[in-house]
Design a protein around this motif. Structure first.
Motif, PDB file in Angstrom:
ATOM      1  N   LEU A 140       5.771 -14.886   5.886  1.00  0.00           N
ATOM      2  CA  LEU A 140       5.159 -14.111   6.960  1.00  0.00           C
ATOM      3  C   LEU A 140       4.193 -14.980   7.756  1.00  0.00           C
ATOM      4  O   LEU A 140       3.353 -15.679   7.189  1.00  0.00           O
ATOM      5  CB  LEU A 140       4.422 -12.911   6.351  1.00  0.00           C
ATOM      6  CG  LEU A 140       4.041 -11.764   7.262  1.00  0.00           C
ATOM      7  CD1 LEU A 140       3.981 -10.459   6.471  1.00  0.00           C
ATOM      8  CD2 LEU A 140       2.707 -12.021   7.939  1.00  0.00           C
ATOM      9  N   GLY A 141       4.353 -14.931   9.073  1.00  0.00           N
ATOM     10  CA  GLY A 141       3.450 -15.645   9.972  1.00  0.00           C
ATOM     11  C   GLY A 141       2.713 -14.669  10.870  1.00  0.00           C
ATOM     12  O   GLY A 141       3.269 -13.642  11.279  1.00  0.00           O
ATOM     13  N   VAL A 142       1.459 -14.971  11.180  1.00  0.00           N
ATOM     14  CA  VAL A 142       0.611 -14.063  11.962  1.00  0.00           C
ATOM     15  C   VAL A 142       0.071 -14.789  13.191  1.00  0.00           C
ATOM     16  O   VAL A 142      -0.412 -15.923  13.085  1.00  0.00           O
ATOM     17  CB  VAL A 142      -0.570 -13.533  11.119  1.00  0.00           C
ATOM     18  CG1 VAL A 142      -1.419 -12.559  11.942  1.00  0.00           C
ATOM     19  CG2 VAL A 142      -0.069 -12.863   9.852  1.00  0.00           C
ATOM     20  N   ALA A 143       0.155 -14.125  14.334  1.00  0.00           N
ATOM     21  CA  ALA A 143      -0.473 -14.618  15.562  1.00  0.00           C
ATOM     22  C   ALA A 143      -1.306 -13.484  16.148  1.00  0.00           C
ATOM     23  O   ALA A 143      -0.909 -12.312  16.090  1.00  0.00           O
ATOM     24  CB  ALA A 143       0.571 -15.094  16.569  1.00  0.00           C
ATOM     25  N   LYS A 159       0.618  -7.063   0.985  1.00  0.00           N
ATOM     26  CA  LYS A 159       1.317  -5.849   0.551  1.00  0.00           C
ATOM     27  C   LYS A 159       2.772  -5.863   1.014  1.00  0.00           C
ATOM     28  O   LYS A 159       3.683  -5.488   0.266  1.00  0.00           O
ATOM     29  CB  LYS A 159       0.610  -4.608   1.108  1.00  0.00           C
ATOM     30  CG  LYS A 159      -0.693  -4.260   0.424  1.00  0.00           C
ATOM     31  CD  LYS A 159      -1.267  -2.976   1.004  1.00  0.00           C
ATOM     32  CE  LYS A 159      -2.570  -2.591   0.316  1.00  0.00           C
ATOM     33  NZ  LYS A 159      -3.148  -1.352   0.897  1.00  0.00           N
ATOM     34  N   LEU A 160       2.985  -6.293   2.251  1.00  0.00           N
ATOM     35  CA  LEU A 160       4.354  -6.351   2.783  1.00  0.00           C
ATOM     36  C   LEU A 160       5.209  -7.337   1.997  1.00  0.00           C
ATOM     37  O   LEU A 160       6.377  -7.059   1.694  1.00  0.00           O
ATOM     38  CB  LEU A 160       4.324  -6.734   4.265  1.00  0.00           C
ATOM     39  CG  LEU A 160       3.736  -5.691   5.238  1.00  0.00           C
ATOM     40  CD1 LEU A 160       3.666  -6.262   6.640  1.00  0.00           C
ATOM     41  CD2 LEU A 160       4.570  -4.424   5.219  1.00  0.00           C
ATOM     42  N   LEU A 161       4.642  -8.497   1.667  1.00  0.00           N
ATOM     43  CA  LEU A 161       5.397  -9.496   0.906  1.00  0.00           C
ATOM     44  C   LEU A 161       5.703  -9.000  -0.506  1.00  0.00           C
ATOM     45  O   LEU A 161       6.805  -9.212  -1.021  1.00  0.00           O
ATOM     46  CB  LEU A 161       4.619 -10.816   0.854  1.00  0.00           C
ATOM     47  CG  LEU A 161       4.558 -11.615   2.155  1.00  0.00           C
ATOM     48  CD1 LEU A 161       3.655 -12.835   1.997  1.00  0.00           C
ATOM     49  CD2 LEU A 161       5.961 -12.065   2.581  1.00  0.00           C
ATOM     50  N   VAL A 162       4.727  -8.337  -1.134  1.00  0.00           N
ATOM     51  CA  VAL A 162       4.954  -7.783  -2.478  1.00  0.00           C
ATOM     52  C   VAL A 162       6.056  -6.726  -2.431  1.00  0.00           C
ATOM     53  O   VAL A 162       6.962  -6.706  -3.269  1.00  0.00           O
ATOM     54  CB  VAL A 162       3.654  -7.185  -3.053  1.00  0.00           C
ATOM     55  CG1 VAL A 162       3.946  -6.377  -4.307  1.00  0.00           C
ATOM     56  CG2 VAL A 162       2.651  -8.295  -3.351  1.00  0.00           C
ATOM     57  N   LYS A 163       5.990  -5.859  -1.434  1.00  0.00           N
ATOM     58  CA  LYS A 163       6.990  -4.801  -1.288  1.00  0.00           C
ATOM     59  C   LYS A 163       8.371  -5.398  -1.017  1.00  0.00           C
ATOM     60  O   LYS A 163       9.390  -4.929  -1.540  1.00  0.00           O
ATOM     61  CB  LYS A 163       6.598  -3.891  -0.131  1.00  0.00           C
ATOM     62  CG  LYS A 163       7.257  -2.529  -0.143  1.00  0.00           C
ATOM     63  CD  LYS A 163       6.520  -1.585  -1.042  1.00  0.00           C
ATOM     64  CE  LYS A 163       7.045  -0.167  -0.900  1.00  0.00           C
ATOM     65  NZ  LYS A 163       6.332   0.779  -1.760  1.00  0.00           N
TER      66      LYS A 163
END
Length: 546
Positions: free
Chosen positions: A240-243, A218-222
């Protein structure tokens, strides 16, 4: 610290505060008025107290009262009331002064705190406050045995926005980005801007990884939807990277580092990508760092070499051209594939230097073959997006041709669709300048990118190369047959020479010949070989099927 302290309300997140106005610097007397007034009152009080040692005050009061025989009780009350009223006014005056002083001090402290802990442009928490909040979030998670997700967001090609819209336009874009990202978060989540184009999201009391993927998408689409800056449409991309705590790190710096690593890995995969940190990902990143370290000194150690793959006429199977392909052998890493080290060379900024070396070596080698009496053929080299972005790159090519004494009609420059479409308008200008030199321009790996037919006709192209992915199953896959024939028809309409890449079987070769493809290259004819081995191929008029 409660979640409400992390962020008061969702509405608050969308407010972009402006810096406090610069206050006029007060004069010396204004700054210390309260001190002077206090000293004055103390001096009067001290004088009155001192006078009691000289004058018998009670006696003087009795004497004064005896002289005022006509005073009535009302007069005494009136004088006393006036005195009390004066003292009350004096007390109120100092109360108001103190309240004003405290308010100004509070505003100053708030401004100092804001400058210290909030980004001045977007009003989001800055790096210092982000670290502080993450420290507290990790401490709460450790006490409650819960998880924390850290999302690291990076914006791509922001420099291009600054170049086109100016720094003011870039600032407006960042403010809109901050509002958009904030609108997708919960009231207890933290969104922080830690560098110019990098943001961090802290998610507490999270649900399973699948839910994080949904939010990240959603964040990337926005993030990538159209922006309007000064009446102009602007598009950006991001990664976007997630840890995750505690699996990917137990401390603030470690967790941020790993989320950053995941984001950069996602960036390597392509635009608008998402990646979760893992041990396998860390190993790949470590391997890339080792390659980058060796790559920086590879030219000085003379580790690069060119290999050559023949391009055959479809009907006669004569060698009519050759593609120069870069190879790298390192003492530590061994043979490293081009699709591995070339993207890294682009990232560390040496691809232009490496490309210039390839250009010189290829031109020198082709001229050497001509001087040895071999048939004059065209030599093709691959170009990177970095080289295309160099202003007046045509001058570099012209200088190389002059220094190597190679006629321009024997040089071909290959560009991929994605390279040209990175900045289509700039590509049109560059290709026109290059074409004016007399060199051939080829569109490589056609069908795998996203080039527009409108731009395709504007590029000064001479050749179109069909990507090998269409050729691989050409004899069995109906979709590939239809796609290949459509590409051939398009190239014919644009009057372009057609080359089929990746031809590996006699059936593929016969299909290309039957469908009027002009030339072919692939393992069916020859693998890429060094210069000595290629000279042996040149000694034969044709390469027969093997």
């Amino acid at each position: 610290m409660a979640n409400s302290k992390v962020r008061k309300s969702k509405a608050d997140k969308n407010v972009i505060r402006t810096p406090a106005e610069k206050l006029e610097k007060p004069g010396f007397l204004k700054r210390f008025a309260f001190v002077f007034e206090s000293l004055f009152i103390l001096a009067i009080t001290a004088a009155l107290l001192w006078s009691t040692f000289i004058i018998d005050v009670p006696e003087q009061i009795i004497k004064f009262a005896s002289q005022q025989q006509d005073w009535r009780l009302a007069d005494i009350i009136t004088l006393t009331s006036i005195s009390v009223l004066g003292l009350l006014v004096l007390f109120i005056r100092y109360s108001v002064y103190l309240r004003k002083k405290m308010k100004l001090q509070f505003i100053a402290e708030e401004e100092i705190k804001r400058l210290a802990f909030f980004d001045n442009l977007t009003n989001l928490p800055n790096q210092a406050l982000c670290h502080n909040r993450l420290d507290h979030a990790l401490a709460r998670a450790a006490r409650n045995n819960t998880s924390v997700a850290l999302l690291f967001i990076g914006i791509d090609n922001f420099k291009a926005v600054n170049d086109k819209q100016g720094h003011e336009g870039g600032d407006k874009l960042l403010q809109q980005v901050a509002k958009r990202l904030s609108s997708e978060l919960r009231s207890g989540d933290t969104l922080a801007r830690i560098t110019g184009v990098e943001f961090i999201v802290i998610l507490e009391t999270i649900t399973p990884q699948q839910d994080i993927s949904i939010l990240a998408d959603k964040l990337l689409v926005k993030l990538t939807k159209c922006y309007r800056i000064d009446m102009q449409e602007v598009y950006i991309t991001g990664n976007l990277g997630v840890a995750m705590y505690p699996s990917d790190g137990e401390h603030t710096k470690e967790l941020i580092k790993h989320a950053d690593t995941a984001m950069r890995f996602a960036k390597d995969k392509g635009r608008n990508s998402l990646a979760f940190f893992s041990k396998e990902l860390q190993e790949q990143v470590t391997a890339k760092k080792a390659i980058a370290e060796q790559l920086r000194g590879a030219m000085d150690r003379d580790e690069f070499i060119l290999h050559f793959q023949p391009i055959m006429a479809s009907q006669s199977h004569e060698i009519i051209a050759v593609e120069a392909l870069l190879r790298w052998h390192n003492e530590v890493l061994g043979n490293v594939a081009p699709d591995v080290f070339i993207p890294i060379a682009e990232q560390i900024g040496i691809i232009s230097k490496l490309g210039d070396w390839v250009l010189v070596q290829a031109c020198q080698q082709n001229k050497a073959w001509q001087e040895q009496g071999y048939p004059s053929i065209v030599i093709a080299i691959n170009m990177s997006v970095m080289q295309l972005g160099i202003k007046n790159y045509a001058d570099t090519v012209a200088t190389t041709l002059e220094q190597t004494h190679l006629a321009p009609q024997y040089l071909e420059l290959e560009f991929t669709e994605n390279t040209l479409m990175k900045d289509a308008k700039q590509s049109i200008v560059q290709l026109r300048e290059l074409s004016a030199l007399g060199v051939s321009i080829s569109l490589d790996d056609f069908g795998t990118g996203y080039s527009s037919i409108k731009y395709l006709s504007k590029f000064k192209l001479n050749k179109l190369k069909i990507d090998g992915s269409f050729i691989k199953n050409i004899t069995t896959n109906r979709s590939d047959i239809m796609a290949t024939r459509a590409i051939i028809a398009l190239a014919k309409q644009l009057k372009l020479h057609i080359t089929a890449e990746g031809v590996e079987t006699i059936e593929q070769s016969e299909f290309m010949a039957a469908n009027q493809v002009d030339s072919m290259q692939g393992y069916y004819f020859s693998r890429p070989v060094d210069a000595k081995a290629f000279e042996k191929l040149l000694q034969h008029e044709t390469l027969q099927e093997r």
